[in-house]
Design a protein around this motif. Structure first.
Motif, mmCIF file in Angstrom:
data_model
loop_
_atom_site.group_PDB
_atom_site.id
_atom_site.type_symbol
_atom_site.label_atom_id
_atom_site.label_comp_id
_atom_site.label_asym_id
_atom_site.label_seq_id
_atom_site.Cartn_x
_atom_site.Cartn_y
_atom_site.Cartn_z
ATOM 1 N N ALA A 71 66.517 29.630 46.128
ATOM 2 C CA ALA A 71 66.781 28.246 45.700
ATOM 3 C C ALA A 71 67.674 27.543 46.724
ATOM 4 C CB ALA A 71 67.441 28.238 44.314
ATOM 5 N N ASP A 72 67.221 26.354 47.193
ATOM 6 C CA ASP A 72 68.092 25.562 48.066
ATOM 7 C C ASP A 72 69.053 24.744 47.193
ATOM 8 O OD1 ASP A 72 66.536 23.598 46.954
ATOM 9 O OD2 ASP A 72 65.433 23.137 48.802
ATOM 10 N N LEU A 73 69.868 23.921 47.854
ATOM 11 C CA LEU A 73 70.900 23.186 47.125
ATOM 12 C C LEU A 73 70.281 22.230 46.096
ATOM 13 C CD1 LEU A 73 73.952 22.830 46.960
ATOM 14 C CD2 LEU A 73 73.742 20.941 48.611
ATOM 15 N N LYS A 74 69.197 21.566 46.461
ATOM 16 C CA LYS A 74 68.569 20.613 45.542
ATOM 17 C C LYS A 74 68.072 21.316 44.280
ATOM 18 C CE LYS A 74 64.782 17.258 45.225
ATOM 19 N NZ LYS A 74 63.638 16.634 45.936
ATOM 20 N N LYS A 75 67.385 22.477 44.491
ATOM 21 C CA LYS A 75 66.860 23.227 43.350
ATOM 22 C C LYS A 75 67.999 23.756 42.467
ATOM 23 C CE LYS A 75 63.762 25.402 40.883
ATOM 24 N NZ LYS A 75 62.848 24.661 40.000
ATOM 25 N N ALA A 76 69.067 24.229 43.109
ATOM 26 C CA ALA A 76 70.205 24.759 42.357
ATOM 27 C C ALA A 76 70.854 23.662 41.515
ATOM 28 C CB ALA A 76 71.225 25.371 43.316
ATOM 29 N N VAL A 77 70.962 22.431 42.088
ATOM 30 C CA VAL A 77 71.555 21.311 41.334
ATOM 31 C C VAL A 77 70.676 20.963 40.136
ATOM 32 C CG1 VAL A 77 72.138 18.854 41.434
ATOM 33 C CG2 VAL A 77 72.850 20.394 43.284
ATOM 34 N N GLU A 78 69.345 21.007 40.331
ATOM 35 C CA GLU A 78 68.431 20.725 39.213
ATOM 36 C C GLU A 78 68.662 21.726 38.069
ATOM 37 O OE1 GLU A 78 64.466 20.799 40.628
ATOM 38 O OE2 GLU A 78 64.662 19.009 41.883
ATOM 39 N N ILE A 79 68.784 22.993 38.430
ATOM 40 C CA ILE A 79 69.025 24.019 37.402
ATOM 41 C C ILE A 79 70.368 23.771 36.734
ATOM 42 C CG2 ILE A 79 69.381 26.502 37.025
ATOM 43 C CD1 ILE A 79 67.440 26.997 39.351
#
Length: 556
Positions: free
Chosen positions: A486-494
């Motif tokens: 997971a990149d930063l964008k995906k991690a923030v979404e989670i």
């Protein structure tokens, strides 16, 4: 001239003394044999209880080792993914450590279909590790039982390589699904030296040659001296201190409990403890060999002294017999009490006896001292085993309240996940989460309510993350998630999903509705990072920023 009355009185007294001597002699012979039998039987029971306790400790030790291997999350993962190579390297490291530490003979991993996954074995003549694919349940009924029932099995088993004690532990993943079993074993050849070391007894094992030929591989029999050179119906493992094997075999065929054998001027007590395999068949015995010459000689000496007293003073002899019998019975009862209490692991009985060497009043006193000394050795051994089992139990990596990984697990696998992501060239992000104003919840509603909030939060997170993402509890209300891929964008979404779910969650505590929020800090690993902790540090800084900015938010 002597009067007839005096003469008759003399004849009557002589007759009474003679008759009394004969009767008392017969009674003493009977009592002597009964005392010897009681003393030998008491020692037999003490030996049997000691072997049973020792066997139980060995089984508990193997169970503890099997659990420590089976509860390794990496092994569970490799079993699910059918990755034999990684499992082989993991179990190899454990084998190298545990084999020497606990004198093991086997660590065998089997998948849920009964197929051998990884196997490390040392049967004395040879040590090897394998990752070959073959079905094992056809000849390992104990493993088959564990796979069918999902329960642990502890037994004695004769496999293709050795005769020994085994613990079979079912390995289950986080969903409770069976993914395989762990078999940990120790051969009889490795067990006998431990009996000699800790119980201070000459002991050996007698095994039925028919079962060995039915189960063991021919090359194993040919490569093991005891198996290859064994004559008659049995194979003997260990030293018999010069007693002929043929004599021991013949006596075992006559009696399956204990027997006394004379060799020259020595008397030996042999205690037989049956070894029953998984199917309930007696495949041999563990044997204790005790030199009881001193015991029998001591009783002979006592009887002779008593006979001399009978000849000079009948009444004093009768009183002495009654007194000595009661005293002897009391002392034998004391010995039996010690052995019985030791058999149920009640070692408090040893506190009244000192352990220093001293002069003995008689051979029975020496016997009692030796039993007490052996009991203290057993207690020290049990204490040492408990210490080792406690150390194994401390290696667990699961939080007991929430059933998720704990800080110890983070220290164990954190950098491993960081390095794997780096090698694969995939992104990796870290999320640090902290429940807002959690202390107020504890202070207002109590710690049990706080625990319910923690459990609710853990369930929300586990529902929203995938199985490859690792969820840790690193403090009271502080948590951490490692997100491989997971990149930063995906991690923030989670993180936003978790925050929203928490906002909408309500915990019912005895009719009181508790709402709570969470602050989240997120960071992604970069090329400058040398380990997972630098990524965690940045995520932690973002968490504090979220707290300063008003809580209940995700900051990256």
């Amino acid at each position: 001239m002597k009067s007839n009355a005096v003469r008759k009185f003399t004849y009557v007294v002589v007759f009474i003394i003679t008759a009394a001597f004969i009767l008392l002699s017969g009674y003493q012979i009977y009592t002597y044999e009964e005392l010897v039998d009681n003393a030998l039987f008491s020692k037999y029971r003490e030996n049997k209880n000691s072997i049973a306790l020792f066997k139980n400790l060995q089984e508990q030790l193997l169970v503890a080792v099997a659990i420590s291997v089976g509860e390794d999350e990496r092994l569970k993962k490799y079993l699910r993914e059918n990755d034999r190579e990684k499992a082989f390297q993991l179990v190899k490291r454990k084998w190298n450590e545990l084999k020497k530490r606990f004198n093991l003979s086997e660590i065998h991993i089997i998948d849920k279909n009964g197929i051998s996954f990884v196997n490390f074995i040392d049967y004395g003549a040879r040590e090897f590790g394998e990752k070959d694919v073959y079905t094992i349940t056809a000849f390992r009924k104990d493993i088959n039982r564990s796979l069918e029932t999902g329960e642990m099995v502890s037994t004695l088993f004769v496999c293709r390589y050795f005769v020994g004690f085994r613990a079979i532990y079912p390995v289950k993943d986080n969903t409770g699904e069976l993914v395989g079993v762990v078999s940990v074993g120790k051969s009889i050849n490795n067990t006998i030296p431990l009996i000699k070391k800790y119980l201070k007894k000459n002991s050996f094992a007698v095994l039925d040659k028919r079962f060995l030929k039915q189960c063991l591989k021919p090359e194993v029999i040919e490569s093991t001296d005891e198996y290859r050179n064994g004559k008659g119906d049995f194979v003997i493992i260990g030293s018999t201190n010069g007693i002929k094997h043929s004599v021991i075999e013949q006596k075992i065929l006559e009696d399956d409990k204990f027997f006394v054998y004379s060799e020259g001027d020595r008397e030996y007590l042999f205690t037989l403890y049956p070894l029953k395999d998984f199917n309930g068949r007696t495949i041999g015995f563990i044997v204790f060999q005790d030199d009881v010459s001193y015991l029998i000689e001591g009783f002979n000496s006592n009887v002779f002294n008593l006979f001399v007293v009978y000849m000079f003073l009948l009444i004093a002899t009768v009183l002495a017999i009654g007194y000595m019998s009661r005293l002897m019975e009391k002392r034998i009862s004391e010995v039996e009490e010690i052995t019985e209490r030791l058999s149920i692991k009640d070692f408090s009985v040893l506190e009244r006896y000192r352990d220093e060497k001293r002069e003995f009043n008689d051979d029975l006193d020496r016997l009692k001292y030796q039993i007490v000394k052996m009991g203290k050795e057993l207690y020290r051994y049990i204490t040492d085993m408990n210490r080792q089992m406690l150390k194994l139990s401390e290696e667990t990596y699961t939080d007991p309240l929430l059933g998720i990984l704990n800080r110890r697990a983070l220290m164990k696998v954190g950098n491993s996940e960081f390095e794997k992501a780096k090698l694969r060239g995939i992104p990796l992000s870290v999320m640090v989460l902290d429940l807002d104003n959690f202390k107020n919840i504890n202070d207002t509603y109590g710690h049990s309510a706080g625990d319910m909030v923690l459990e609710d939060f853990a369930e929300i997170v586990k529902r929203l993350i995938s199985t490859r993402e690792l969820f840790f509890r690193i403090g009271g209300e502080e948590f951490l998630i490692i997100l491989p891929g997971a990149d930063l964008k995906k991690a923030v979404e989670i993180g936003e999903k978790i925050k929203k779910e928490v906002e909408n969650s309500v915990v019912d505590v005895n009719g009181k509705k508790i709402r709570y929020t969470v602050s989240i800090g997120v960071a992604q690993a970069t090329e400058k990072d040398r380990d997972i902790y630098s990524v965690i540090s940045r995520a932690d800084e973002n968490l504090y920023k979220a707290k300063r900015e008003g809580r209940n938010r995700v900051v990256s």
